[in-house]
Enzyme design. Structure first.
Site, PDB file in Angstrom:
ATOM      1  N   TYR A  37       0.812  -1.219   0.000  1.00  0.00           N
ATOM      2  CA  TYR A  37       0.000   0.000   0.000  1.00  0.00           C
ATOM      3  C   TYR A  37       0.841   1.264   0.000  1.00  0.00           C
ATOM      4  O   TYR A  37       2.054   1.218   0.117  1.00  0.00           O
ATOM      5  CB  TYR A  37      -1.047  -0.016   1.106  1.00  0.00           C
ATOM      6  CG  TYR A  37      -0.654  -0.056   2.570  1.00  0.00           C
ATOM      7  CD1 TYR A  37       0.617   0.164   3.045  1.00  0.00           C
ATOM      8  CD2 TYR A  37      -1.663  -0.305   3.514  1.00  0.00           C
ATOM      9  CE1 TYR A  37       0.898   0.144   4.400  1.00  0.00           C
ATOM     10  CE2 TYR A  37      -1.396  -0.331   4.873  1.00  0.00           C
ATOM     11  CZ  TYR A  37      -0.118  -0.104   5.312  1.00  0.00           C
ATOM     12  OH  TYR A  37       0.152  -0.120   6.656  1.00  0.00           O
ATOM     13  N   GLU A  38       0.153   2.389  -0.207  1.00  0.00           N
ATOM     14  CA  GLU A  38       0.786   3.712  -0.390  1.00  0.00           C
ATOM     15  C   GLU A  38       1.746   3.736  -1.581  1.00  0.00           C
ATOM     16  O   GLU A  38       2.766   4.412  -1.571  1.00  0.00           O
ATOM     17  CB  GLU A  38       1.525   4.148   0.885  1.00  0.00           C
ATOM     18  CG  GLU A  38       0.659   4.204   2.124  1.00  0.00           C
ATOM     19  CD  GLU A  38      -0.545   5.117   1.969  1.00  0.00           C
ATOM     20  OE1 GLU A  38      -0.555   5.960   1.049  1.00  0.00           O
ATOM     21  OE2 GLU A  38      -1.486   4.971   2.758  1.00  0.00           O
ATOM     22  N   GLY A  39       1.390   3.004  -2.627  1.00  0.00           N
ATOM     23  CA  GLY A  39       2.241   2.904  -3.806  1.00  0.00           C
ATOM     24  C   GLY A  39       3.180   1.727  -3.649  1.00  0.00           C
ATOM     25  O   GLY A  39       4.044   1.724  -2.775  1.00  0.00           O
TER      26      GLY A  39
END
Length: 573
Positions: free
Chosen positions: A426-428
């Site tokens: 997550y978060e890229g």
């Protein structure tokens, strides 16, 4: 064994490696109190958060037992406001101290820690981009934590490719907008821990250009708010369900539906069609916090592995007449030392990135702020990707140290690995971070800040040579040479974008390993009486970890690859 914050290591890393302008005694009380809160109040929730998890009903989401009470204690004690702006009720302390709070909280219970992390990110985005009216209405309660925030990007057909987003916003004629659409994987999109939830949502206007240039950012609260900040009727949005996940089960990951009954009422944040730039303000801080989650889990796993390896007795070892603690066996000692060195290195990189953010925001003059912004931009993808990869590696080693007892659930260490496994995603994803590093960040100023960082790293190794020995220093210099050589190759004009992307993840790991070893040397050079373990950490890193850099560089600095082989083996031919 319960988690205990490594106060001395944190203070040392802050004041001797990342931010030497900070006074140890000034910050020690904050570090100690953050650790005490994490140990005494949050850590006891970790196991129940995994066993019970969050539950969904049509009426809403219930968080695990204890979450509501401890979150109330958290915000009432002022922790949520620690590094938030003073003009909206925050304490105005540096980002590096907020990083300490993030580390100790996530080590205690990563599932719980995701809520303050995402809320602070929402507050950052509003503080930077929202109108004065929206700031006045929403920021004080987001800063205090009385209300919580979310980040709504992903849709079923649009994960990393935000150009595919379909959520829509149409003007309502009164200055507000009406949102419709579906968002998935929304952390704490619905819960019972705060009285209101402030959703930040990427959506398209009716006349928006295609792709990412046509995205705008909107604020849509769970409950509408009047001009005095009082809660009104429920907005036209709801949680349609939560995911059943590998880990962080106490953190509800929601599917959000906007506008089933005419459209969720929302307000534009920033300018039309510039929503992605606004959201990146939130995401960049979130990526720092995610990297710190990797540090947090590495610390927690290392503590548990060390305790078990000293307690568990198996086999014969030098110096023991009876069955020896497994820590005495050479390969086990190597694993434990590797875990400690990797944890210390990732903490140093993360805190250096946080210090660079502080310089970018608080520097004495424009040039200092510019240099801070460049360094923060260079380090942020490395912190996010390298630290979370290391968190997974160290959590896996913790399971290995426990042997069969690590593979069963009773000891709890399997949860460490399950919880941290989301962080590289997550978060890229970490591949996106590597792409950002190689395609944008290392060459943003023609590679000048990268060359400056490598030069600083060489100075760190030289300063520590008398402490760690010539052989160890030589291995670390070889690692830096490999980093420099690989950097030149990654910046080469004759390398195609495809070739750069092929080696981007390899390059990011090389960057993290080489820089991490140099920062441990900075610590070794600064270590005083009673701090000799910093010398040992640098030596172990030099002996056991730094030699990996040459093999990583060899994958980057080589004759051009036949890209077709990768396409065939990926099933594309």
């Amino acid at each position: 064994m319960s988690y205990r914050a490594p106060t001395e290591d944190i203070v040392f890393t802050l004041t001797r490696i990342a931010a030497p302008h900070l006074d140890p005694e000034d910050i020690r009380a904050i570090v100690e109190e953050a650790g005490r809160f994490a140990r005494d109040k949050v850590a006891p929730l970790d196991r129940v958060s995994d066993l019970v998890g969050a539950t969904w009903r049509e009426t809403g989401v219930t968080t695990p037992p204890g979450f509501r009470d401890i979150y109330r204690d958290w915000r009432e004690a002022g922790w949520n406001a620690l590094a938030q702006p003073e003009n909206f009720g925050g304490s105005g302390l540096p980002t590096v101290l907020g990083a300490v709070s993030t580390e100790t909280l996530a080590s205690a219970c990563m599932a719980f820690a995701t809520l303050p992390t995402i809320t602070r990110g929402a507050a950052d985005a509003l503080h930077t981009h929202a109108s004065d009216e929206l700031k006045a209405l929403y920021l004080p309660k987001l800063v205090s934590g009385q209300w919580t925030g979310t980040m709504n990007l992903t849709e079923p057909q649009a994960g990393s490719d935000l150009a595919l987003l379909r959520a829509r916003a149409v003007p309502a004629g009164d200055g507000s907008w009406r949102l419709t659409g579906q968002k998935i994987f929304i952390t704490f999109g619905e819960h019972d821990m705060a009285e209101n939830i402030v959703h930040l949502v990427l959506a398209r206007l009716p006349d928006a250009p295609p792709g990412i240039k046509g995205l705008s950012l909107f604020l849509a609260p769970k409950f509408l708010v009047d001009a005095d900040g009082n809660l009104g009727e429920r907005n036209d949005l709801r949680c349609a369900g939560i995911e059943h996940k590998l880990g962080i089960k106490g953190s509800p990951t929601c599917t959000m539906i906007f506008g089933e009954n005419g459209g969720a009422k929302a307000w534009l944040v920033g300018r039309e069609n510039e929503g992605l730039a606004c959201m990146f303000t939130m995401m960049n801080k979130a990526r720092l916090d995610t990297g710190i989650q990797g540090v947090s889990m590495a610390e927690k796993a290392t503590q548990r592995a060390l305790a078990y390896a000293l307690e568990r007795r198996q086999g014969r070892a030098a110096g023991f007449d009876s069955p020896a603690p497994i820590a005495a066996h050479p390969d086990m000692g190597r694993m434990l030392a590797r875990m400690r060195a990797l944890t210390a290195a990732t903490r140093a990189i993360a805190y250096c990135a946080a210090a660079a953010i502080d310089q970018a925001e608080r520097g004495d003059d424009a040039e200092a702020r510019r240099q801070g912004e460049l360094r923060a931009g260079l380090l942020t993808p490395v912190v996010k990707a390298f630290s979370t990869d290391i968190g997974c590696e160290v959590a896996s080693l913790c399971v290995q140290v426990h042997g069969g007892m690590g593979f069963v659930e009773e000891t709890g260490v399997a949860q460490f690995y399950r919880d941290i496994r989301i962080a590289p995603i997550y978060e890229g994803t970490n591949a996106i971070q590597a792409t950002d590093l190689v395609m944008r960040k290392i060459g943003r100023d023609q590679g000048e800040d990268l060359r400056k960082l490598i030069a600083e790293s060489r100075a760190d190794v030289a300063a520590a040579e008398t402490r760690i020995g010539a052989a160890a220093a030589g291995r670390l210099r070889d690692a830096l040479a490999a980093w420099e050589q690989a950097s030149a190759a990654a910046l080469a004009a004759d390398l195609s974008d495809t070739e750069k992307l092929l080696v981007a993840s390899t390059y990011l790991r090389l960057f993290g390993l080489a820089l991490g070893g140099a920062l441990l040397c900075r610590g070794a050079a600064a270590a005083g009486a009673g701090e000799d373990h910093w010398v040992g950490l640098a030596r172990v890193f030099a002996d056991d970890i730094a030699p990996e850099c040459q093999s990583l560089a060899a994958q980057i600095v080589q004759p051009k690859r036949d890209i077709e082989d990768y396409r065939v083996l990926a099933g594309l031919r």
